[in-house]
Each structure stands twice: as C-alpha cells, then as structure tokens.
Design a protein around this motif. Structure first.
Motif, PDB file in Angstrom:
ATOM      1  N   ILE A  53       0.733  -1.257  -0.114  1.00  0.00           N
ATOM      2  CA  ILE A  53      -0.063  -0.063   0.074  1.00  0.00           C
ATOM      3  C   ILE A  53       0.833   1.460   0.056  1.00  0.00           C
ATOM      4  CG2 ILE A  53      -2.110  -1.171   1.131  1.00  0.00           C
ATOM      5  CD1 ILE A  53      -1.251   0.442   3.675  1.00  0.00           C
ATOM      6  N   GLU A  76     -13.285   2.428  -3.281  1.00  0.00           N
ATOM      7  CA  GLU A  76     -14.143   1.940  -2.516  1.00  0.00           C
ATOM      8  C   GLU A  76     -15.488   1.756  -3.372  1.00  0.00           C
ATOM      9  OE1 GLU A  76     -15.315   2.231   2.114  1.00  0.00           O
ATOM     10  OE2 GLU A  76     -15.376   3.947   0.829  1.00  0.00           O
ATOM     11  N   ARG A 127     -10.044   0.195  -9.370  1.00  0.00           N
ATOM     12  CA  ARG A 127      -8.893  -0.413  -8.966  1.00  0.00           C
ATOM     13  C   ARG A 127      -7.774  -1.028  -9.770  1.00  0.00           C
ATOM     14  NH1 ARG A 127      -9.819  -2.481  -3.697  1.00  0.00           N
ATOM     15  NH2 ARG A 127     -11.923  -2.021  -2.957  1.00  0.00           N
ATOM     16  N   TYR A 150      -3.166  -5.438  -4.438  1.00  0.00           N
ATOM     17  CA  TYR A 150      -4.120  -5.685  -3.265  1.00  0.00           C
ATOM     18  C   TYR A 150      -5.311  -4.922  -3.152  1.00  0.00           C
ATOM     19  CZ  TYR A 150      -5.356  -5.391   1.651  1.00  0.00           C
ATOM     20  OH  TYR A 150      -6.049  -5.431   2.856  1.00  0.00           O
ATOM     21  N   ASP A 151      -4.718  -3.456  -3.088  1.00  0.00           N
ATOM     22  CA  ASP A 151      -5.998  -2.652  -3.114  1.00  0.00           C
ATOM     23  C   ASP A 151      -5.558  -1.259  -3.633  1.00  0.00           C
ATOM     24  OD1 ASP A 151      -8.504  -1.999  -1.999  1.00  0.00           O
ATOM     25  OD2 ASP A 151      -7.619  -0.808  -0.196  1.00  0.00           O
ATOM     26  N   GLU A 192      -5.072   1.808  -6.665  1.00  0.00           N
ATOM     27  CA  GLU A 192      -5.824   2.567  -7.560  1.00  0.00           C
ATOM     28  C   GLU A 192      -5.363   2.483  -8.791  1.00  0.00           C
ATOM     29  OE1 GLU A 192      -3.339   5.525  -5.182  1.00  0.00           O
ATOM     30  OE2 GLU A 192      -4.369   3.747  -4.777  1.00  0.00           O
TER      31      GLU A 192
END
Length: 261
Positions: free
Chosen positions: A32, A219, A225, A230-231, A233
């Motif tokens: 992240i 979100e 994404r 993993y998460d 942008e």
C-alpha cells in the motif's frame, strides 16, 4: 441502546475484523505504501510525528503503519485487541513492539507518548468514542499530538448505501441461500460532531481536513482499482481523485483527518 446489544455489536465487530485480517498477508499489505493515495497520506502524517519521541498506534491491525514507521527509525509501538494480528506482526518481525490490548484500556503509564495514531478506529464503538479519546488523552504527554482518521460520508457512499443494505439483509440472504454475513459496526460523524467530541475530551484541535479522495473511488467501484494489486488505484482514479479534491473537497472525501493536542 442496551448493554446487551452493545456487547453483541462489539462481539460481531471483533469477529468481522478477525475474518478481515485473516485473509491478508503482511508482505501483501505493505505494498500500500507504493500507492499514490497512501504516499499522499503518509506525507501528511509524518509532518506531525516527533523524530525522537514515543509514538503509539492504537488499533494497528496487522501493522502496516507500525512496520513502515519502525523501518524509517521512528520509535513506535502498536496495540490491537486481535491476538491473531499481534501474532502475525511478531511472526513478521519479533522485535516489533506490538501488544494485545484494548484502545479503551491501554497498558502504558500516563503521559508516555508524544504522538497517538488512530486510523479508522473510533467509529467502531456503538456507545461512542468517549472512552477511547479519554484514554488517548491519558497516555499522551502535555504537548503530545493525536492524529486520527475516520471514514467520511461522501457522495459515493450515499450512492451505494441502498445496495449495501440490500446486500446485508438477513431476509434476502436467506431467500437466496447465502450464509449470514459478518459485518463490523461503523458510524459516520459529521465534522461538527467529531470536533465537539474531541474537544469534550480535553483536546485542542490543530487541523481538520478532508482526505482520501482517491480511495472514495476505489471503494465505490472495482472500475477504479489497479488489476493485480491488493487494494491499489488505477491511473483514472488518481486523475479523477485529484480533480475531486480540488473542486469537491468535502463531498468526495473518503476520510476526515484530525490533528489535535
């Protein structure tokens, strides 16, 4: 709300967090800090951190911020009430000062820290965050800073609210033969309400700002994404998030950041 209901909400919330962190490897979540949105947040946060003083992260989860700041030389400890999270942190690095503890009952003496970090924690208490904030005040020294974030009710969450309610409906899950979901309790504070709560618990606010505009998009939809991350942008989210921050700073913010002494 009765004490029985509050205790059950706490139990469900703790279980939901256990399941959430159980699926994540520390090596994976550390990526992240390569995301543009987290780099931006990181640069904001470190401006307020003491170079040599003790820092506490209260509610550290599996410890990405604890690990990152420790790697950079900050004197930081972390606590979380999930024993599994602390075990994972210790398995990653046995030298990391991580402890099993409740943020309402911190196992450190008065005035022990110069900074207190709380990222997305106080919104998970159905009885309100008063006890959490009082305990933060106790462990901070007179000049210590609390750096706190909570989720913000933005336009994208408003758009998804009805869909989320339907998705979590016990009745509909029963009809479609879906197992009951595990969800943590979370509330959204108005800025004025949050300011009042913090000042009521003997803090003086230095900064209140809208942040996490890119995350609002991530979100909201998988369309924003980065595939394979993993998460993360994608480029579109970064570009659009920057525009939203400029022209709709509060309406599109994913979080509220507060710095208080």
């Amino acid at each position: 709300m009765s004490n029985i209901n509050i205790e059950e909400i706490h139990r469900q919330t703790k279980e939901a967090w256990r399941l959430n962190w159980h699926k994540v490897e520390i090596e994976t979540i550390m990526e992240i800090f390569d995301y543009p949105r987290v780099k931006k947040m990181f640069n904001i946060i470190v401006k307020y951190l003491p170079l040599n003083g003790l820092i506490l992260e209260a509610g550290c989860g599996i410890g990405p911020w604890l690990i990152k700041l420790n790697m950079l030389g900050y004197r930081i400890a972390g606590i979380d009430y999930q024993e599994e999270c602390v075990k994972d942190i210790k398995s990653y690095n046995t030298a990391l000062p991580a402890y099993v503890a409740d943020v309402r009952n911190i196992p450190f003496k008065n005035n022990a820290f110069e900074a207190y970090l709380s990222f997305g924690v106080i919104e998970h208490f159905p009885e309100g965050p008063g006890d959490v904030l009082l305990e933060a005040r106790r462990v901070l020294n007179n000049n210590g800073r609390m750096i706190l974030t909570v989720p913000h009710m933005n336009i994208f969450i408003m758009l998804k609210t009805t869909l989320l309610c339907l998705k979590r409906s016990s009745f509909l899950r029963l009809i479609f033969k879906k197992a009951p979901g595990k969800y943590y309790y979370q509330r959204y504070f108005r800025v004025s309400e949050l300011k009042s709560l913090i000042e009521k618990n003997r803090f003086s606010i230095e900064e209140i700002m809208p942040v996490d505009h890119i995350f609002s998009l991530v979100e909201f939809s998988g369309f924003f994404r980065q595939k394979g991350s993993y998460d993360g942008e994608n480029t579109l989210a970064v570009t659009l998030g920057s525009l939203l921050e400029k022209f709709l700073p509060w309406m599109s913010a994913g979080s509220i950041l507060i710095v208080a002494r």
